[in-house]
Design an enzyme around this catalytic site. Sequence first.
Site, PDB file in Angstrom:
ATOM      1  CG  HIS A   1      -0.232   1.996  17.470  1.00 32.14           C
ATOM      2  ND1 HIS A   1      -0.825   3.134  18.230  1.00 32.14           N
ATOM      3  CD2 HIS A   1      -1.769   1.641  17.293  1.00 32.14           C
ATOM      4  CE1 HIS A   1      -1.942   3.317  18.143  1.00 32.14           C
ATOM      5  NE2 HIS A   1      -2.495   2.107  17.940  1.00 32.14           N
TER       6      HIS A   1
ATOM      7  CG  ASP B   1      -4.638   1.377   9.739  1.00 30.43           C
ATOM      8  OD1 ASP B   1      -4.719   2.488  10.665  1.00 30.43           O
ATOM      9  OD2 ASP B   1      -4.620   0.603  10.264  1.00 30.43           O
TER      10      ASP B   1
END
Length: 488
Positions: A82, A239
Amino acid sequence: MTTYLGIDVGTSSVKAVLIDGNQNVIAEASSPVEVLRPRPMWSEQNPEGWWIAAQEAVAHVREVAPQDFLELEAIGLSGQQHSATLLDRHGCVLRPAILWNDGRCGRECAELLERVPDFLTRAFNTTMPGFTAPKLLWVARHEPEIFKETAKVLLPKDYLRFRLSGAFVSDMSDSAGTLWLNIARRTWDEVLLEGGGMTLSQMPDLVEGSEISTYLSRDVASMWGLGDRRVPIAGGGGDNASSAVGIGAVGMGDGFLSLGTSGVLFVSTDRLVSLPERTLHGFCHALPQRWHGMVVALSAASALSWLGALLGQGHDIAGLIRGAETFAADPERRRSAPIFLPYLTGERTPHNDPNATARFDGLRAEHDSAALAYAVLEGVAFALADGLDVLKAADAAPSSCMLVGGGSRSAFWNGLLADVLAISLDLPEGAEIGAAFGAARLGMVAAGAGTIDDVCKKPAIRARFNPDPEKLPLLAIRRNHYLKMYPS
């Protein structure tokens, strides 16, 4: 002997891991990065810091295993999702990156829903301040000159890829968290882009995480002592998707619980799952034709670090946990312990509220640091139980669940989580490596070192934590108290 390098651009550090063709870890290293908080609710990082930290981590890996590093066949990348990295037409960074746990753009989240009436059905997710799209609306409103100069928007691992190769490329899993991707079709959505004042030209190219995205530049290859070798860089992943690849959570119902800065419950699916009204994240996986459901508690291990710093025990988090374990051994003390709402940086699931705040309830004079530590560990577990309820509502609860992340080092916390969630949790070998190891695996697949099924196997299980039925009644009472704290 061929080797593969995985690099993960985390919030607190950049990690690098070098593995061989049998997936044995040859060397690993990490280098810290600083989080900037110039104003309340702001969270930023300098992208140059990612590059410096990556160079330091890779240099350490090279130092530990110089000959093995020379056999490098491919690189995989992973990173925090993000976070908006803005570049001008020359590839120069325009401002510090706005991170995933930044809470400044609540107004812009509402504006996106107004601009795109079918936003929820088109994006399959609701707007949240942590996501990328509202960040750019905030920049357009408050820093118009910077917005005007923005030629590319990259996520952290993709900025690192740019520095390694000169190419602008992202993968599906990371891009799914921007709110600009059609997650079902795995392409940029021009309606969503237009709603945020963006254009297709500002987006990187897209590849699957297990495909070759580009190649290491000659300059970097020379700097790393690789000569003029053409080393491919895999698409990589966000991730959490990379962590899933690292522990083999790639089949339907395979899940994991990550205890890092944030807490994440993740489940792999063979279809897109969507429940935006309950803040479920329905994203692409880092592998073709696979998706995942994800719920996020913004403060997990970071809540314990916060408490340690507050108490002057930041250097001894393990000691703080031991104190909590001793405290919890007495049922009467545990019954009267304070209850902690862990919303130190707002909350995502299930409230989507950047203004939510943390608090202890039930503090008394007899409570010491051990009581507070227990309350924090339990409060994070309660927050993750909220997320599990959302996954259940979306018919996407994990059929198996492994533990990853730095917080998983604590057997006591792992057991408490199993009790609160009422599910068995498996601790795999190498649980602390996580996303960087998964990125290296994606590099292997991209380089043709094996199929997805061959490479992405589940690791051996080091320990299993089963819920203790005797503890469930008291935890249920305490969680019921916890659930009343946010509405009040």
